[in-house]
Scaffold this active site. Structure first.
Site, PDB file in Angstrom:
ATOM      1  N   LYS A  38      34.824  46.064  46.822  1.00 24.23           N
ATOM      2  CA  LYS A  38      35.699  44.882  46.745  1.00 24.23           C
ATOM      3  C   LYS A  38      37.037  45.121  47.426  1.00 24.23           C
ATOM      4  O   LYS A  38      37.468  44.324  48.244  1.00 24.23           O
ATOM      5  CB  LYS A  38      36.014  44.510  45.286  1.00 24.23           C
ATOM      6  CG  LYS A  38      34.859  44.141  44.425  1.00 24.23           C
ATOM      7  CD  LYS A  38      35.348  43.633  43.073  1.00 24.23           C
ATOM      8  CE  LYS A  38      36.085  44.665  42.241  1.00 24.23           C
ATOM      9  NZ  LYS A  38      35.243  45.760  41.724  1.00 24.23           N
ATOM     10  N   ARG A  75      38.103  39.193  35.352  1.00 29.45           N
ATOM     11  CA  ARG A  75      37.157  40.232  35.003  1.00 29.45           C
ATOM     12  C   ARG A  75      36.440  39.911  33.708  1.00 29.45           C
ATOM     13  O   ARG A  75      35.650  40.710  33.224  1.00 29.45           O
ATOM     14  CB  ARG A  75      37.920  41.530  34.817  1.00 29.45           C
ATOM     15  CG  ARG A  75      37.469  42.611  35.813  1.00 29.45           C
ATOM     16  CD  ARG A  75      38.217  43.826  35.467  1.00 29.45           C
ATOM     17  NE  ARG A  75      37.845  45.041  36.078  1.00 29.45           N
ATOM     18  CZ  ARG A  75      38.399  45.535  37.189  1.00 29.45           C
ATOM     19  NH1 ARG A  75      39.222  44.822  37.902  1.00 29.45           N
ATOM     20  NH2 ARG A  75      38.094  46.745  37.579  1.00 29.45           N
ATOM     21  N   ARG A 124      35.258  59.212  45.217  1.00 25.95           N
ATOM     22  CA  ARG A 124      36.512  58.555  45.555  1.00 25.95           C
ATOM     23  C   ARG A 124      37.751  59.327  45.101  1.00 25.95           C
ATOM     24  O   ARG A 124      38.794  59.290  45.752  1.00 25.95           O
ATOM     25  CB  ARG A 124      36.497  57.163  44.894  1.00 25.95           C
ATOM     26  CG  ARG A 124      37.426  56.166  45.494  1.00 25.95           C
ATOM     27  CD  ARG A 124      37.017  54.755  45.140  1.00 25.95           C
ATOM     28  NE  ARG A 124      37.189  54.460  43.728  1.00 25.95           N
ATOM     29  CZ  ARG A 124      37.072  53.237  43.213  1.00 25.95           C
ATOM     30  NH1 ARG A 124      36.777  52.218  43.994  1.00 25.95           N
ATOM     31  NH2 ARG A 124      37.234  53.027  41.930  1.00 25.95           N
ATOM     32  N   ARG A 146      39.866  58.955  42.456  1.00 24.01           N
ATOM     33  CA  ARG A 146      41.034  58.317  41.844  1.00 24.01           C
ATOM     34  C   ARG A 146      41.203  58.874  40.433  1.00 24.01           C
ATOM     35  O   ARG A 146      40.256  59.428  39.859  1.00 24.01           O
ATOM     36  CB  ARG A 146      40.751  56.810  41.772  1.00 24.01           C
ATOM     37  CG  ARG A 146      41.952  55.955  42.028  1.00 24.01           C
ATOM     38  CD  ARG A 146      41.533  54.528  42.251  1.00 24.01           C
ATOM     39  NE  ARG A 146      41.014  53.910  41.040  1.00 24.01           N
ATOM     40  CZ  ARG A 146      40.488  52.696  41.025  1.00 24.01           C
ATOM     41  NH1 ARG A 146      40.406  52.003  42.128  1.00 24.01           N
ATOM     42  NH2 ARG A 146      40.041  52.183  39.895  1.00 24.01           N
ATOM     43  N   ARG A 164      33.629  52.362  32.728  1.00 21.65           N
ATOM     44  CA  ARG A 164      33.991  51.210  33.560  1.00 21.65           C
ATOM     45  C   ARG A 164      32.764  50.421  33.970  1.00 21.65           C
ATOM     46  O   ARG A 164      32.796  49.194  34.040  1.00 21.65           O
ATOM     47  CB  ARG A 164      34.812  51.661  34.770  1.00 21.65           C
ATOM     48  CG  ARG A 164      36.241  51.933  34.316  1.00 21.65           C
ATOM     49  CD  ARG A 164      37.178  52.513  35.332  1.00 21.65           C
ATOM     50  NE  ARG A 164      36.979  52.047  36.663  1.00 21.65           N
ATOM     51  CZ  ARG A 164      36.952  52.837  37.719  1.00 21.65           C
ATOM     52  NH1 ARG A 164      37.074  54.135  37.579  1.00 21.65           N
ATOM     53  NH2 ARG A 164      36.810  52.336  38.906  1.00 21.65           N
TER      54      ARG A 164
HETATM   55  P1  AMP Z   1      40.293  48.181  39.752  1.00 25.17           P
HETATM   56  O1  AMP Z   1      41.201  48.827  40.723  1.00 25.17           O
HETATM   57  O2  AMP Z   1      40.082  46.727  40.015  1.00 25.17           O
HETATM   58  O3  AMP Z   1      38.999  48.941  39.582  1.00 25.17           O
HETATM   59  O4  AMP Z   1      41.028  48.253  38.333  1.00 25.17           O
HETATM   60  C1  AMP Z   1      41.374  49.488  37.723  1.00 25.17           C
HETATM   61  C2  AMP Z   1      41.645  49.290  36.239  1.00 25.17           C
HETATM   62  O5  AMP Z   1      42.732  48.366  36.064  1.00 25.17           O
HETATM   63  C3  AMP Z   1      40.499  48.705  35.445  1.00 25.17           C
HETATM   64  O6  AMP Z   1      39.566  49.686  35.041  1.00 25.17           O
HETATM   65  C4  AMP Z   1      41.243  48.080  34.263  1.00 25.17           C
HETATM   66  O7  AMP Z   1      41.649  49.063  33.355  1.00 25.17           O
HETATM   67  C5  AMP Z   1      42.501  47.527  34.916  1.00 25.17           C
HETATM   68  N1  AMP Z   1      42.316  46.125  35.397  1.00 25.17           N
HETATM   69  C6  AMP Z   1      42.316  45.683  36.680  1.00 25.17           C
HETATM   70  N2  AMP Z   1      42.118  44.355  36.742  1.00 25.17           N
HETATM   71  C7  AMP Z   1      41.988  43.935  35.452  1.00 25.17           C
HETATM   72  C8  AMP Z   1      41.750  42.671  34.845  1.00 25.17           C
HETATM   73  N3  AMP Z   1      41.584  41.559  35.567  1.00 25.17           N
HETATM   74  N4  AMP Z   1      41.680  42.611  33.486  1.00 25.17           N
HETATM   75  C9  AMP Z   1      41.854  43.726  32.740  1.00 25.17           C
HETATM   76  N5  AMP Z   1      42.051  44.949  33.241  1.00 25.17           N
HETATM   77  C10 AMP Z   1      42.126  45.069  34.587  1.00 25.17           C
END
Ligand code: AMP
Length: 185
Positions: free
Chosen positions: A14, A89, A129, A131, A142
């Site tokens: 994404k 999400r 990755r 991170r 996740r």
């Molecule tokens: P991402 O980079 O999109 O994988 O997001 C990393 C982390 O940020 C996720 O595992 C959540 O802990 C938090 N996060 C990101 N977007 C959201 C969202 N829309 N709602 C809740 N937590 C989020």
């Protein structure tokens, strides 16, 4: 006008694809994950509140991310479109966004891209990755959170005829080319 939401599991690509398309279209790429990571790095009040959830692979509470997205969609640079990556999400966030967009725009022409990638490929990508929230246990959580809370959005948007599915298990360039076809159609 390009308004896109990227769905898809962690590791589906994404972020990479959203960034590429945003660049092509000269519109902002809005990643809630990036915004949260930056806030955590700077130890802002938002970052401090989000830290524990993010490091465990859990979703941050709606009120934090909903407010963040509402503020971001008030910035002047979203006038010609945007790409949302990582939001919504869960269904409650999707309803919040629906209402927000109804208030903001008379037309609600938003397309939702579901990037499809098989589970074994996701795991391999995430492990590679590196991170901070990419260790194996957190990754598993996740993916679980994705299945339980985010995957229901596929039906949510399919029912609203906003969903477009794209095979994310191809080369970066092939995925980008398909996505450009979608947004031009
Ligand atoms: P991402 O980079 O999109 O994988 O997001 C990393 C982390 O940020 C996720 O595992 C959540 O802990 C938090 N996060 C990101 N977007 C959201 C969202 N829309 N709602 C809740 N937590 C989020």
């Amino acid at each position: 006008m390009t308004r896109l939401i990227f769905l898809g599991a962690p590791g589906a690509g994404k972020g990479t694809q959203a960034q590429t398309l945003a660049h092509h279209r000269n519109i902002p790429h809005i990643s809630t994950g990036d915004i949260l990571r930056q806030a955590m790095q700077r130890q802002t009040p938002l970052g401090v509140k989000a830290q524990d959830y993010v490091s465990r692979g859990e979703l941050v509470p709606d009120e934090l991310v909903n407010d963040l997205v509402e503020e971001r969609l008030d910035e002047p640079d979203v006038e010609h479109g945007w790409i949302l990556d990582g939001f919504p999400r869960k269904v409650s966030q999707a309803s919040f966004l629906d209402e927000l967009l109804q208030q903001k725009h008379s037309d609600r022409n938003v397309r939702v891209i579901n990037l499809e990638v098989p589970d074994d490929v996701l795991m391999a990508r995430l492990l590679g990755r590196g991170r901070a929230d990419d260790n194996e246990e957190v990754i598993r959580r996740r993916l679980e959170v994705y299945r339980e809370q985010t995957a229901p959005l596929i039906d949510y948007y399919r029912d609203r005829q906003q969903l477009v599915c794209v095979n994310g298990n191809q080369s970066l360039e092939e995925v980008t080319a398909e996505l450009l076809d979608v947004i031009d159609s």
